[in-house]
Design an enzyme around this catalytic site. Structure first.
Site, PDB file in Angstrom:
ATOM      1  N   SER A   1       0.819  -1.210   0.000  1.00 48.88           N
ATOM      2  CA  SER A   1       0.000   0.000   0.000  1.00 48.88           C
ATOM      3  C   SER A   1       0.857   1.266   0.000  1.00 48.88           C
ATOM      4  O   SER A   1       1.702   1.427  -0.871  1.00 48.88           O
ATOM      5  CB  SER A   1      -0.972  -0.067   1.179  1.00 48.88           C
ATOM      6  OG  SER A   1      -2.088   0.715   0.891  1.00 48.88           O
TER       7      SER A   1
ATOM      8  N   LYS B   1       4.138   2.083  -2.471  1.00 44.01           N
ATOM      9  CA  LYS B   1       4.548   3.300  -3.178  1.00 44.01           C
ATOM     10  C   LYS B   1       6.013   3.573  -2.813  1.00 44.01           C
ATOM     11  O   LYS B   1       6.854   3.890  -3.644  1.00 44.01           O
ATOM     12  CB  LYS B   1       3.693   4.506  -2.750  1.00 44.01           C
ATOM     13  CG  LYS B   1       2.168   4.287  -2.802  1.00 44.01           C
ATOM     14  CD  LYS B   1       1.396   5.535  -2.369  1.00 44.01           C
ATOM     15  CE  LYS B   1       0.028   5.312  -1.734  1.00 44.01           C
ATOM     16  NZ  LYS B   1      -1.018   4.706  -2.456  1.00 44.01           N
TER      17      LYS B   1
ATOM     18  N   HIS C   1      -7.489  -5.872  -0.156  1.00 43.76           N
ATOM     19  CA  HIS C   1      -6.281  -5.067   0.008  1.00 43.76           C
ATOM     20  C   HIS C   1      -5.455  -5.605   1.185  1.00 43.76           C
ATOM     21  O   HIS C   1      -5.799  -5.368   2.342  1.00 43.76           O
ATOM     22  CB  HIS C   1      -6.748  -3.622   0.286  1.00 43.76           C
ATOM     23  CG  HIS C   1      -5.650  -2.624   0.411  1.00 43.76           C
ATOM     24  ND1 HIS C   1      -4.897  -2.203  -0.663  1.00 43.76           N
ATOM     25  CD2 HIS C   1      -5.187  -1.924   1.486  1.00 43.76           C
ATOM     26  CE1 HIS C   1      -4.021  -1.296  -0.255  1.00 43.76           C
ATOM     27  NE2 HIS C   1      -4.179  -1.115   1.046  1.00 43.76           N
TER      28      HIS C   1
HETATM   29  C1  GTR Z   1      -5.328   4.513   2.024  1.00 42.92           C
HETATM   30  C2  GTR Z   1      -4.777   5.354   0.912  1.00 42.92           C
HETATM   31  C3  GTR Z   1      -4.099   4.498  -0.097  1.00 42.92           C
HETATM   32  C4  GTR Z   1      -3.190   3.459   0.535  1.00 42.92           C
HETATM   33  C5  GTR Z   1      -3.723   2.928   1.858  1.00 42.92           C
HETATM   34  C6  GTR Z   1      -2.695   2.236   2.740  1.00 42.92           C
HETATM   35  O1  GTR Z   1      -6.042   5.222   2.934  1.00 42.92           O
HETATM   36  O2  GTR Z   1      -5.819   6.055   0.343  1.00 42.92           O
HETATM   37  O3  GTR Z   1      -3.405   5.278  -1.037  1.00 42.92           O
HETATM   38  O4  GTR Z   1      -1.923   3.952   0.672  1.00 42.92           O
HETATM   39  O5  GTR Z   1      -4.251   3.917   2.645  1.00 42.92           O
HETATM   40  O6  GTR Z   1      -1.530   2.594   2.783  1.00 42.92           O
HETATM   41  O7  GTR Z   1      -3.107   1.330   3.452  1.00 42.92           O
END
Ligand code: GTR
Length: 405
Positions: A246, A250, A387
């Site tokens: 996540s 990045k 996710h």
């Molecule tokens: C969310 C965000 C995503 C992702 C995620 C995470 O809230 O919108 O871009 O990075 O968090 O890191 O779990």
């Protein structure tokens, strides 16, 4: 600044038919209009232009190594994980000649049966490294985030599958992690507690945010962790895979782009600001991400809020910066917020750079069915599910590591 998160999120699109028409530039088309013809020109001219663009517009300048770095072995256990691993906790101290100091804590597992240096997986963790293991005698970390709700005994081991330390050890790999809060506590006002306090008298000044970001601090921490692994006799530091989930996916991509020592780069469900193409505006978009997490990016990134079409780049450029080293882009079918198709397409469009080196791209522009990974120097994997970074994801990452290491 744009609208609030609540306002912006109402317009998030999950309908493929509503993806706007967009054009992507080729990473091979140089600033001066001349097209890169070979790997030499890429490495020596074009790659640097793209890296500079990302530093100015997205993730910020890469801070230098501090004036001094030293490693303190805080604990060592020779019969960790049912006597299959040696476990070390290492405090990495950073010092500046003017007296400024900072540190990060690293957890390392090494396979006990190894006869010589082994390849390693290195990734930042959320919460604190005590959540990655069920061993009760590792220290609590993540306390650099004021009020971190996971800085407590009850959170121990709550991300075991995401880390799968036992499986990595069984397969002959070392596993290393640092809590990302140690580098930059993940909140809008984390600047004063971040590594930027080493380099700036007033790290919370807007001028620092113009030049730097939280993702930049996290990626820097991965490079410093690799510095440590280079000193570890039982790790082969030429074979380190950097991975992240996540926001940390990045970060893994940016670390892989800025530090060519990372031999394999894995972004797990990295989405907007990671592998996903911005210009598709599918799932999370620039306005939404900035409304919650302005500190993740440099301030000049704000100009792309509701204005993705004006970007002179897209995330296939970021993937290209890793070429020709293997990169894995992973998605999850239930993670539309991260735009699996946009993640896949950045891999597709980075292939021309990999091709300069004779390295394999995805070989198709059609998304493979779920749970059917494509393996190659650009690898794509779309797991069924939500996710997360699961054992199924690890099965693919370990297969890639077995192939390349
Ligand atoms: C969310 C965000 C995503 C992702 C995620 C995470 O809230 O919108 O871009 O990075 O968090 O890191 O779990």
């Amino acid at each position: 600044m744009g609208r609030s998160y609540e306002e912006a999120v109402k317009e998030v699109n999950y309908d493929e038919a509503k993806v706007p028409a967009y054009t992507l530039s080729s990473p091979l088309a140089g600033k001066d209009g001349v097209r890169v013809k070979n790997a030499f020109e890429w490495v020596n001219f074009r790659r640097g232009e793209i890296l500079d663009l990302y530093k100015k517009e997205v993730y910020g300048e890469v801070p230098p190594r501090p004036d001094s770095v030293w490693f303190e072995l805080v604990s060592r256990k020779d019969d960790a994980l049912e006597n299959t691993a040696v476990r070390k906790e290492v405090r990495v101290h950073f010092g500046m000649n003017n007296g400024r100091k900072h540190f990060m804590d690293l957890l390392l597992y090494l396979p006990k049966t190894a006869k010589g240096p082994v390849p390693a997986f290195l990734g930042l963790c959320f919460k604190g490294y005590h959540v990655t293991t069920d061993e009760k005698d590792v220290r609590l970390t993540g306390g650099n985030l004021a009020g971190n709700p996971d800085f407590k005994d009850e959170s121990r081991g709550n991300s075991l599958e995401r880390w799968s330390h036992r499986e990595l050890i069984r397969r002959g790999y070392a596993a290393a992690t640092v809590c990302y809060h140690d580098l930059f506590p993940d909140c809008k006002d984390g600047w004063n507690q971040s590594i930027y306090s080493l380099f700036y008298a007033d790290p919370a000044a807007p001028s620092v945010h113009e030049k730097h970001s939280a993702i930049g601090a996290w990626a820097w921490g991965l490079s410093r962790a690799l510095d440590y692994l280079e000193t570890e006799p039982m790790v082969n530091a030429a074979e380190v895979a950097v991975h992240g989930h996540s926001r940390l996916g990045k970060t893994a991509l940016w670390a892989g782009a800025t530090d060519r020592r990372f031999r394999l780069v894995i972004s797990n469900d990295s989405g907007c600001g990671g592998a996903a193409l911005f210009k598709r505006c599918f799932g999370e978009v620039v306005e939404v991400i900035l409304s919650n997490f302005p500190h993740w990016f440099v301030t000049s990134f704000e100009k792309y809020s509701r204005n993705e079409a004006s970007m002179p780049f897209d995330q296939h450029f970021l993937i290209s910066l890793i070429a020709p080293r293997p990169v894995c882009i992973a998605s999850a079918t239930g993670d539309l917020w991260a735009d699996p198709k946009g993640e896949f397409l950045s891999g597709v469009h980075a292939a021309e750079v990999y091709g300069l080196f004779g390295a394999r791209g995805l070989g198709t522009d059609v998304m493979p069915p779920p749970d059917t990974p494509i393996t190659g120097e650009i690898s794509y994997h779309n797991r069924t599910g939500k996710h997360d970074q699961t054992a199924a994801d690890w099965a693919h990452y370990l297969a890639l590591a077995d192939l390349y290491f």
